[in-house]
Design a protein around this motif. Structure first.
Motif, PDB file in Angstrom:
ATOM      1  N   PRO A   1      89.254  73.575  63.166  1.00 40.51           N
ATOM      2  CA  PRO A   1      90.244  74.531  62.656  1.00 40.51           C
ATOM      3  C   PRO A   1      90.720  75.461  63.773  1.00 40.51           C
ATOM      4  N   GLY A   2      92.011  75.665  63.842  1.00 35.01           N
ATOM      5  CA  GLY A   2      92.596  76.490  64.891  1.00 35.01           C
ATOM      6  C   GLY A   2      93.104  75.691  66.077  1.00 35.01           C
ATOM      7  N   SER A   3      92.674  74.442  66.181  1.00 32.24           N
ATOM      8  CA  SER A   3      93.133  73.605  67.293  1.00 32.24           C
ATOM      9  C   SER A   3      94.619  73.309  67.137  1.00 32.24           C
ATOM     10  N   PRO A   4      95.403  73.435  68.227  1.00 31.74           N
ATOM     11  CA  PRO A   4      96.826  73.127  68.112  1.00 31.74           C
ATOM     12  C   PRO A   4      97.096  71.659  67.799  1.00 31.74           C
ATOM     13  N   THR A   5      96.114  70.786  68.012  1.00 26.39           N
ATOM     14  CA  THR A   5      96.331  69.375  67.701  1.00 26.39           C
ATOM     15  C   THR A   5      96.063  69.048  66.243  1.00 26.39           C
ATOM     16  N   GLY A   6      95.646  70.027  65.454  1.00 27.11           N
ATOM     17  CA  GLY A   6      95.306  69.761  64.063  1.00 27.11           C
ATOM     18  C   GLY A   6      96.360  70.150  63.056  1.00 27.11           C
ATOM     19  N   TYR A   7      97.542  70.547  63.508  1.00 27.77           N
ATOM     20  CA  TYR A   7      98.537  71.095  62.592  1.00 27.77           C
ATOM     21  C   TYR A   7      99.903  70.441  62.706  1.00 27.77           C
ATOM     22  N   LEU A   8     100.586  70.415  61.585  1.00 30.59           N
ATOM     23  CA  LEU A   8     102.021  70.152  61.550  1.00 30.59           C
ATOM     24  C   LEU A   8     102.663  71.534  61.563  1.00 30.59           C
ATOM     25  N   SER A   9     103.475  71.825  62.567  1.00 30.52           N
ATOM     26  CA  SER A   9     104.133  73.134  62.668  1.00 30.52           C
ATOM     27  C   SER A   9     105.615  72.978  62.394  1.00 30.52           C
ATOM     28  N   LEU A  10     106.110  73.736  61.435  1.00 32.36           N
ATOM     29  CA  LEU A  10     107.517  73.685  61.049  1.00 32.36           C
ATOM     30  C   LEU A  10     108.121  75.064  61.248  1.00 32.36           C
ATOM     31  N   THR A  11     109.184  75.142  62.042  1.00 29.95           N
ATOM     32  CA  THR A  11     109.885  76.405  62.238  1.00 29.95           C
ATOM     33  C   THR A  11     111.131  76.368  61.366  1.00 29.95           C
ATOM     34  N   PHE A  12     111.125  77.185  60.319  1.00 31.31           N
ATOM     35  CA  PHE A  12     112.248  77.220  59.388  1.00 31.31           C
ATOM     36  C   PHE A  12     113.388  78.050  59.971  1.00 31.31           C
ATOM     37  N   THR A  13     114.622  77.688  59.625  1.00 26.61           N
ATOM     38  CA  THR A  13     115.776  78.440  60.108  1.00 26.61           C
ATOM     39  C   THR A  13     115.792  79.848  59.547  1.00 26.61           C
ATOM     40  N   ASN A  14     115.241  80.037  58.346  1.00 29.94           N
ATOM     41  CA  ASN A  14     115.107  81.388  57.786  1.00 29.94           C
ATOM     42  C   ASN A  14     114.049  81.369  56.681  1.00 29.94           C
ATOM     43  N   ILE A  15     113.615  82.537  56.283  1.00 24.76           N
ATOM     44  CA  ILE A  15     112.538  82.641  55.291  1.00 24.76           C
ATOM     45  C   ILE A  15     112.969  82.127  53.918  1.00 24.76           C
ATOM     46  N   ASN A  16     114.251  82.225  53.603  1.00 23.32           N
ATOM     47  CA  ASN A  16     114.716  81.733  52.300  1.00 23.32           C
ATOM     48  C   ASN A  16     114.492  80.229  52.158  1.00 23.32           C
ATOM     49  N   ASN A  17     114.699  79.474  53.243  1.00 25.84           N
ATOM     50  CA  ASN A  17     114.429  78.036  53.190  1.00 25.84           C
ATOM     51  C   ASN A  17     112.955  77.781  52.907  1.00 25.84           C
ATOM     52  N   PHE A  18     112.083  78.557  53.549  1.00 26.92           N
ATOM     53  CA  PHE A  18     110.652  78.414  53.303  1.00 26.92           C
ATOM     54  C   PHE A  18     110.313  78.742  51.854  1.00 26.92           C
ATOM     55  N   LEU A  19     110.891  79.818  51.323  1.00 28.04           N
ATOM     56  CA  LEU A  19     110.594  80.223  49.944  1.00 28.04           C
ATOM     57  C   LEU A  19     111.016  79.162  48.936  1.00 28.04           C
ATOM     58  N   GLU A  20     112.135  78.479  49.201  1.00 30.67           N
ATOM     59  CA  GLU A  20     112.541  77.376  48.316  1.00 30.67           C
ATOM     60  C   GLU A  20     111.497  76.276  48.315  1.00 30.67           C
ATOM     61  N   VAL A  21     110.974  75.962  49.494  1.00 29.16           N
ATOM     62  CA  VAL A  21     109.971  74.896  49.622  1.00 29.16           C
ATOM     63  C   VAL A  21     108.692  75.280  48.898  1.00 29.16           C
ATOM     64  N   ILE A  22     108.223  76.491  49.110  1.00 33.50           N
ATOM     65  CA  ILE A  22     106.948  76.893  48.516  1.00 33.50           C
ATOM     66  C   ILE A  22     107.027  76.926  46.988  1.00 33.50           C
ATOM     67  N   ARG A  23     108.197  77.242  46.457  1.00 33.41           N
ATOM     68  CA  ARG A  23     108.363  77.209  44.995  1.00 33.41           C
ATOM     69  C   ARG A  23     108.352  75.777  44.466  1.00 33.41           C
ATOM     70  N   ALA A  24     108.825  74.843  45.278  1.00 35.42           N
ATOM     71  CA  ALA A  24     108.942  73.453  44.835  1.00 35.42           C
ATOM     72  C   ALA A  24     107.668  72.634  45.037  1.00 35.42           C
ATOM     73  N   VAL A  25     106.742  73.135  45.858  1.00 34.93           N
ATOM     74  CA  VAL A  25     105.542  72.348  46.185  1.00 34.93           C
ATOM     75  C   VAL A  25     104.300  73.173  45.841  1.00 34.93           C
ATOM     76  N   PRO A  26     103.777  73.001  44.611  1.00 36.37           N
ATOM     77  CA  PRO A  26     102.650  73.816  44.146  1.00 36.37           C
ATOM     78  C   PRO A  26     101.413  73.765  45.054  1.00 36.37           C
ATOM     79  N   ARG A  27     101.072  72.608  45.583  1.00 41.37           N
ATOM     80  CA  ARG A  27      99.869  72.522  46.426  1.00 41.37           C
ATOM     81  C   ARG A  27     100.046  73.335  47.704  1.00 41.37           C
ATOM     82  N   LEU A  28     101.232  73.277  48.273  1.00 44.97           N
ATOM     83  CA  LEU A  28     101.489  74.065  49.476  1.00 44.97           C
ATOM     84  C   LEU A  28     101.374  75.554  49.154  1.00 44.97           C
TER      85      LEU A  28
END
Length: 127
Positions: free
Chosen positions: A82-109
């Protein structure tokens, strides 16, 4: 939606990610030598944790990315510590609203995501 995607420490560049309730998928914008454009996937059932940095709009998801290339083994290892940079998928969203749409649509996330301010920002988000 995502202006930068990293699978571990491998940068696949900008892409439109399809966020389904069961699977995230995206096709690389840049061609991979010898393979062309490839599609990568992450099953949401494999997500064990996620951190969203509100300052940089970076989401780091720890889970299993279906990596169809042996050449990425050095860059991505979902079982790394945990914490290793090789252990993650990193996504840089264009803005927080795009992220909020995703988090509402994906309950496990949503259930697995914690929030920080600035811990992943700046150059640390790109490393």
């Amino acid at each position: 939606w995502c202006k930068e995607i990293k699978v571990g420490t491998w940068q696949s560049g900008e892409a439109t990610v399809s966020f389904g309730e069961d699977v995230f998928s995206w096709t690389t914008k840049r061609e991979v030598p010898g393979l062309g454009h490839i599609t990568l996937k992450m099953k949401t059932s494999s997500i064990t944790s996620a951190i969203f940095d509100k300052r940089s709009n970076v989401l780091k998801v720890r889970g299993v990315v279906d990596v169809p290339m042996d050449m990425l083994d050095d860059y991505y290892d979902p079982f790394s510590y945990p914490g290793s940079p090789t252990g993650y998928l990193s996504l840089t969203f264009t803005n927080i609203n795009n992220f909020l749409e995703v988090i509402r649509a994906v309950p496990r996330l949503k259930a697995k995501t914690s929030f920080e301010s600035g811990a992943l920002g700046g150059s640390s988000a790109a490393s």
